[in-house]
Design an enzyme around this catalytic site. Structure first.
Site, mmCIF file in Angstrom:
data_model
loop_
_atom_site.group_PDB
_atom_site.id
_atom_site.type_symbol
_atom_site.label_atom_id
_atom_site.label_comp_id
_atom_site.label_asym_id
_atom_site.label_seq_id
_atom_site.Cartn_x
_atom_site.Cartn_y
_atom_site.Cartn_z
ATOM 1 N N ASP A 487 1.131 -1.176 0.059
ATOM 2 C CA ASP A 487 -0.363 0.127 -0.235
ATOM 3 C C ASP A 487 0.833 1.240 -0.335
ATOM 4 O O ASP A 487 0.245 2.079 -0.065
ATOM 5 C CB ASP A 487 -0.720 0.150 1.548
ATOM 6 C CG ASP A 487 -2.296 -0.962 1.205
ATOM 7 O OD1 ASP A 487 -2.929 -0.604 0.409
ATOM 8 O OD2 ASP A 487 -2.447 -1.758 2.460
HETATM 9 C C1 BGC Z 1 0.169 0.787 6.355
HETATM 10 C C2 BGC Z 1 0.026 0.156 4.812
HETATM 11 C C3 BGC Z 1 -1.210 -0.031 5.402
HETATM 12 C C4 BGC Z 1 -1.803 1.214 4.539
HETATM 13 C C5 BGC Z 1 -3.556 1.156 5.171
HETATM 14 C C6 BGC Z 1 -0.227 2.197 5.640
HETATM 15 O O1 BGC Z 1 0.074 3.182 6.371
HETATM 16 O O2 BGC Z 1 2.019 1.191 6.321
HETATM 17 O O3 BGC Z 1 0.543 -1.059 6.099
HETATM 18 O O4 BGC Z 1 -1.875 -1.084 4.712
HETATM 19 O O5 BGC Z 1 -1.626 2.289 5.012
HETATM 20 O O6 BGC Z 1 -4.361 2.435 4.558
HETATM 21 C C1 NOJ Z 2 -1.311 -3.499 5.391
HETATM 22 C C2 NOJ Z 2 -2.710 -3.813 4.596
HETATM 23 O O1 NOJ Z 2 -3.854 -4.619 5.089
HETATM 24 C C3 NOJ Z 2 -2.699 -4.449 3.346
HETATM 25 O O2 NOJ Z 2 -3.462 -4.998 3.199
HETATM 26 C C4 NOJ Z 2 -1.065 -4.932 2.491
HETATM 27 O O3 NOJ Z 2 -1.149 -5.191 1.838
HETATM 28 C C5 NOJ Z 2 -0.112 -4.618 4.185
HETATM 29 N N1 NOJ Z 2 -0.192 -3.847 4.698
HETATM 30 C C6 NOJ Z 2 0.741 -3.806 3.127
HETATM 31 O O4 NOJ Z 2 1.370 -2.538 2.742
#
Ligand code: BGC
Ligand code: NOJ
Length: 814
Positions: A487
Site C-alpha cells: 500500500d
Molecule cells: C501502512 C500500510 C497500510 C496502509 C493502509 C499504511 O500507512 O503502512 O501497511 O496497508 O497504511 O491504509
Molecule cells: C496492510 C494492509 O492491510 C495490506 O492490505 C497491505 O498489503 C499491507 N499493509 C502492505 O502494505
C-alpha cells in the site's frame, strides 16, 4: 524473558504478570457481537461494526495505552480498602495474578489479602451479549464482608462521532434503570432501534449511570469516589457520559465461594415496537427480558461456555498435526488457526493498532484471509466471497474497503489498487478446492451493489482478470495504479503536502509506473482461472488464459529480472525499482516470493537464484526484511514507503505477511530446510523466550517486526489483524507439511526439513477424515503414497468412491 507460558492442553496462553510490554489481547465473540479484551480486562465491545455500532467506549491515545474496559472492583467493607482483581485500573500488588487467554474466552484473576477472584469473560454462541462470570473465594480464616462494583462506559454508537462531536454528544446521553438493569438508549428516541444493557445476578444495592458521579471530579478509573465510599449514588445520566456501574454486597465465610454473573448486551426491537406503552418514550423490554433472565442463571451460563468450547474444538479439530517441532504444532493446532478466525471476523478493523474507526473490511485483505479460515467455516467463507464480489465495480476493479454493517464499498478510499481484483480469483479458487462447491460460480452477484447488475460470480472473476489486461504498461507489465500489495509503494502519488493520504492522492495519470509484483500475481491468478475455466467446460477460455500467462511470464523474464533477482517495479519515469542499479531499495521480497510461488523461473534456474538472493540480502535472525538497503530519505516518486524511518513497516521492516511467500517459494524449489527455518524465525511461539524484545503477544503473529536498520531491531508491532495469519497457516500446512487441497482430492506433498523423520496429521476434507502418516526414507521430497494400505500413483488422494469416512494415508519421502 517471558511473561507467561503456553498451556497447550487447555489451548490457552497463561500470562503470569499483568505488566506485559503491550496490552496482550484476545477476542470475544465470533459471529456478530465482538469484544477486544486485554490481559488486564481492558478493551471494548461492538455489534458487527467497530465504528458504526460501538457499545463501549475506548479513548484513543490513552495513557496508559490499555485503559478503559470491563472493570470490577472489590472492596473490603471492614477496612475500606479496594482493588481490581484484573490489576487495572487500581494496579495493586496482586498475588497469583493470571490471565488465561483461551479460544473465545479470557479468564483473569488474582488473590489479594486472602480474597481470590476470577472472572471468565466470553460471548455465548448465537447471542448478542457478553458474560463476565465472577467467582470469589474467601481464603481468609475470618468471615469477609465485601462490596463488588462493576463498571463499563457506554459509547454513543458511532465511535468516530463519539470521539469528536462533544458539542452534541454531551447533551444526548440517555439511560433507563429498571429492576437493577441499566439500559443505554442514546438516540433511541429518534432513528435507532437498538439499545445496550448491563445487568448482574446479584442484588443491586446501588448503581450509577453518570460517569462523573461514579468516578468523582478530577478522578479517573483508578480511584472512583463511589467505590472508595462503598456506596454508589443511583445517578441517572442525562447527557454527559452514560456508564453502567453496579454495587453488590457479599458476605463470605472462610473457604466459601460465591459467583456473580454480569451481562452486557445489545438488543434490537422491531421499528414499530420500540416503545412500551407504544405512545410512550419508554423502552420496550419485552423481548430482551427473557434473554437477560436466561443468562443470569449460572446453569445456562455454564452450558453456553461448554458449547463455546465444543465449537472451537470442532473448528480446530479439522486440521491437527504432530511434528517434531512444538512451535509448529502449537501454532497450527491452536493459535494460528484461531488468529485466522480473528482476521476473518475483523479483517483489519479493530485491535489495539487498528482503531475500529479507520478501515472497514479490505478487499485484498479479506480475500487473502480466506486461505486461512475456509476449511473451518466454509459456509461463512461463501457468504464473505459473495459480499466481497458484490462490491466489485463493473470495470472489474474493486473498492479497496467496505463497511461490514452496510456491506457497501467505501467511497472515501475508492479503488484503483490494481492488484485488488486478482485476490478475488485466489480466494474463490481456495474455496472451490476446499469445498468442491462449484455452484458458487453460478451465484448471481451485483456490481457495486447495484440491483439489476447481477451476473454469475464466474463473470466477476473474468472481469477481475480482464481489468489488469486492460492496464498493461510500457514494458507489457501491469500498471500499478495507487499501489499494489504494498500500500505504500505509491508511484503515482507525488505528494508534497503534509496530511495528504498517500493511498488516495494521485498526481499522475498512471500510464507508466508498472508493478512486477502484479505480474507475478497475474501469473498465479491466471493459472487458477484457467483451471477453473477448464473444469467449467470452457476449454477455449482456459487456453486463452494460459496463453496470457505464458506471455506475462516471458515479459517478467525479459523486463522483470535484474540478473540475480526479480525487479520490484518501474516508476513514473520508467526507472527501475528494486534493482542493483538503485542506490537504495535494490532488492525487494515481494517479487522474489510471489513470482517463484506462482511458478515463474522454476524451469530455468531463476527461481533458485532469486531464493539465494533473498537468503543473502534479506534474511535475518528475526525474519526476512521487505527491502534493502532501506530508504534513508523521502522519495517523492516512491510515496509512503520512503516516509517511514529505516527498518519500520514497508521501509525495510520485517513485514511478516510476505515471509510465507518465500517459505512457499522455497518449497517450490525443494528446500524444506530453508522453508522451515524461515517459518521458525517469525513463529511467535518460537520467539516467546525473547518476549521482552518482541513485546507483542507470543501466541499470534504481528504484522511487522522491526528490521535490522531500526534501533529497535526485533521488536514486533501491530499484532493480530494481518495477512500474516492466513499466509503462514497456508504455508506451513499446505506447502511445508504439504497437505494441500486440490480439485481432485487431498494432495500430500511435504517439503520438510531433512532432519525430520516424519510427522502425523489429521485433516477433515469434504467430510472425510484423513489420518496421514509421513515417514522419511531418504533426504528428498519424492512422495510415495499408500491409501488404506494400497499404493496409489501420484500425490493426490482422491475422495473415496465408497462410504468410507476415515482414510489412512501413508506417505514415504525419499
Ligand atoms: C501502512 C500500510 C497500510 C496502509 C493502509 C499504511 O500507512 O503502512 O501497511 O496497508 O497504511 O491504509
Ligand atoms: C496492510 C494492509 O492491510 C495490506 O492490505 C497491505 O498489503 C499491507 N499493509 C502492505 O502494505
Amino acid at each position: 524473558m517471558t511473561f507467561g507460558f503456553f498451556d497447550d492442553e487447555h489451548k490457552e496462553y497463561v500470562i503470569t504478570r499483568p505488566d506485559t510490554p503491550l496490552p496482550w489481547i484476545n477476542y470475544l465473540g465470533c459471529q456478530a457481537y465482538f469484544g477486544i479484551i486485554s490481559n488486564t480486562a481492558g478493551g471494548y465491545s461492538f455489534y458487527r461494526d467497530a465504528r458504526l455500532r460501538r457499545i463501549t467506549r475506548y479513548r484513543y491515545n490513552n495513557v496508559p495505552f490499555d485503559l478503559g474496559g470491563r472493570y470490577i472492583y472489590l472492596r473490603d467493607d471492614e477496612s475500606g480498602q479496594f482493588w481490581s482483581p484484573s490489576w487495572q485500573p487500581t494496579r495493586h500488588d496482586l498475588e497469583n495474578y493470571t490471565c488465561r487467554h483461551g479460544m473465545g474466552y479470557t479468564i483473569i484473576g488474582s488473590r489479594y489479602r486472602g480474597i481470590e477472584a476470577h472472572t471468565n469473560y466470553f460471548v455465548p454462541l448465537d447471542e448478542n451479549l457478553e458474560i463476565w462470570q465472577l467467582t470469589i473465594t474467601n481464603q481468609r480464616s475470618k468471615r469477609a464482608a465485601l462490596s463488588v462494583f462493576s463498571s463499563i462506559e457506554f459509547c454513543l454508537w458511532d465511535a468516530q462521532d463519539d470521539a469528536t462531536n462533544f458539542q452534541r454528544n454531551f447533551s444526548i446521553g440517555q439511560v433507563e434503570v429498571e429492576d437493577g438493569v441499566i439500559y443505554h438508549k442514546t438516540e433511541y428516541r429518534e432513528r435507532r432501534n437498538h439499545f445496550a444493557y448491563f445487568t448482574c445476578s446479584g442484588k443491586v444495592e446501588t448503581f450509577d449511570t453518570q460517569r462523573e458521579v461514579f468516578v468523582g471530579p478530577y478522578r479517573g478509573w483508578e480511584r472512583p469516589v463511589g467505590v472508595e465510599r462503598g456506596r454508589l449514588a443511583n445517578s441517572v445520566a442525562h447527557g454527559w457520559a452514560p456508564i453502567g456501574a453496579q454495587h453488590v454486597k457479599l458476605e463470605l465465610e472462610p473457604g466459601e465461594t460465591q459467583q456473580i454473573i454480569f451481562v452486557l448486551g445489545y438488543h434490537e426491537n422491531p421499528q414499530n415496537q420500540k416503545f412500551d406503552p407504544p405512545e410512550s418514550q419508554t423502552l420496550n423490554k419485552k423481548s430482551v427480558k427473557p434473554v437477560i433472565a436466561k443468562y443470569l442463571d449460572s446453569t445456562h451460563v455454564n452450558r453456553a461456555f461448554e458449547k463455546l468450547r465444543q465449537y472451537w474444538a470442532r473448528l480446530l479439530g479439522i486440521c491437527q498435526v504432530e511434528t517434531p517441532d512444538v512451535h509448529t504444532d502449537r501454532m497450527v493446532n491452536i493459535w494460528n488457526a484461531y488468529q485466522c478466525m480473528a482476521t476473518f471476523n475483523m479483517s483489519r478493523s479493530a485491535s489495539f493498532y487498528e482503531s475500529g474507526i479507520g478501515r472497514g473490511l479490505g478487499f485484498r485483505d479479506s480475500n487473502q484471509d480466506l486461505l486461512g479460515f475456509v476449511h473451518m467455516v466454509p459456509a461463512r467463507a461463501r457468504e464473505r466471497i459473495l459480499d466481497l464480489a458484490a462490491t466489485q465495480l463493473p470495470t472489474g476493479g474493486a473498492y479497496h474497503q467496505y463497511q461490514p454493517l452496510t456491506k457497501r464499498g467505501n467511497n472515501d478510499v475508492g479503488g484503483n489498487f490494481n492488484d485488488d481484483p486478482h485476490w478475488l480469483i485466489l480466494g474463490v479458487a481456495a474455496y472451490l478446492k476446499e469445498t468442491g462447491d462449484w455452484s458458487i460460480l453460478d451465484e448471481p452477484v451485483p456490481y457495486d451493489n447495484h440491483p439489476g447488475s447481477e451476473q454469475p460470480l464466474y463473470e466477476h472473476l473474468e472481469r477481475s482478470f480482464k481489468y489488469t489486461l486492460d492496464r498493461l504498461g510500457p514494458h507489457g507489465l501491469l500498471l500499478i495504479g495507487r499501489a499494489d500489495w504494498d500500500d505504500c509503494l505509491n508511484l503515482n502519488c507525488f505528494s508534497d503536502t503534509p496530511g495528504q493520504s498517500f493511498q488516495t492522492t494521485t498526481n499522475k495519470d498512471g500510464k507508466v509506473a508498472e508493478s512486477v509484483f502484479i505480474a507475478g500475481l497475474f501469473v498465479l491468478a491466471g493459472r487458477e482461472l484457467a483451471d477453473i475455466a477448464q473444469r467449467r467446460g470452457l476449454a477455449e477460455e482456459a487456453k486463452d488464459y494460459l496463453a496470457q500467462v505464458a506471455k506475462m511470464e516471458a515479459t517478467i523474464r525479459q523486463h522483470g529480472w535484474d540478473g540475480e533477482w526479480f525487479l520490484r517495479a518501474y516508476d513514473d519515469f520508467g526507472r527501475k525499482i528494486g534493482s542493483k542499479e538503485c542506490r537504495e531499495g535494490k532488492i525487494f521480497i515481494e517479487t522474489q516470493g510471489f513470482c517463484v510461488l506462482a511458478g515463474v523461473g522454476l524451469d530455468d534456474g531463476l527461481a533458485g537464484q532469486s531464493m539465494d538472493s533473498v537468503n543473502k540480502y534479506l534474511a535475518t535472525q528475526h525474519g526476512i526484511i521487505l527491502q534493502q538497503p532501506a530508504y534513508s530519505k523521502y522519495y517523492l516518486e516512491l510515496g509512503e514507503i520512503s516516509s517511514y524511518p529505516r527498518g519500520y513497516k514497508e521501509n525495510a521492516g520485517i513485514f511478516c505477511h510476505n515471509n510465507p511467500w518465500v517459505m512457499i517459494a522455497e518449497t517450490r524449489v525443494g528446500n524444506g530446510d530453508r522453508a522451515h527455518d524461515y517459518y521458525s524465525r517469525i513463529n511467535p511461539s518460537a520467539r516467546e523466550p525473547i518476549s521482552d524484545l518482541h513485546r507483542c503477544e507470543p501466541y499470534v503473529y504481528a504484522q511487522m517486526i522491526a528490521g535490522r536498520d531500526a534501533p529497535t531491531y526485533g521488536e514486533a508491532k501491530n499484532s493480530w489483524l494481518t495477512g500474516t495469519a492466513a499466509w503462514n497457516y497456508y504455508a506451513i500446512t499446505q506447502w511445508i507439511l504439504g497437505i494441500r487441497t486440490s480439485y481432485d482430492g487431498l494432495q500430500i506433498s511435504p517439503v520438510i526439513p531433512k532432519s525430520w523423520r516424519g510427522f502425523k496429521a489429521t485433516r477433515i476434507f469434504r467430510g472425510v477424515t484423513y489420518h496421514i502418516v509421513v515417514e522419511r526414507a531418504g533426504e528428498g521430497n519424492q512422495v510415495a503414497l499408500r491409501v488404506d494400505g494400497v499404493p496409489i500413483k501420484g500425490d493426490i488422494v482422491p475422495l473415496p468412491g465408497d462410504a468410507r469416512r476415515e482414510v489412512l494415508v501413508q506417505a514415504t519421502l525419499s
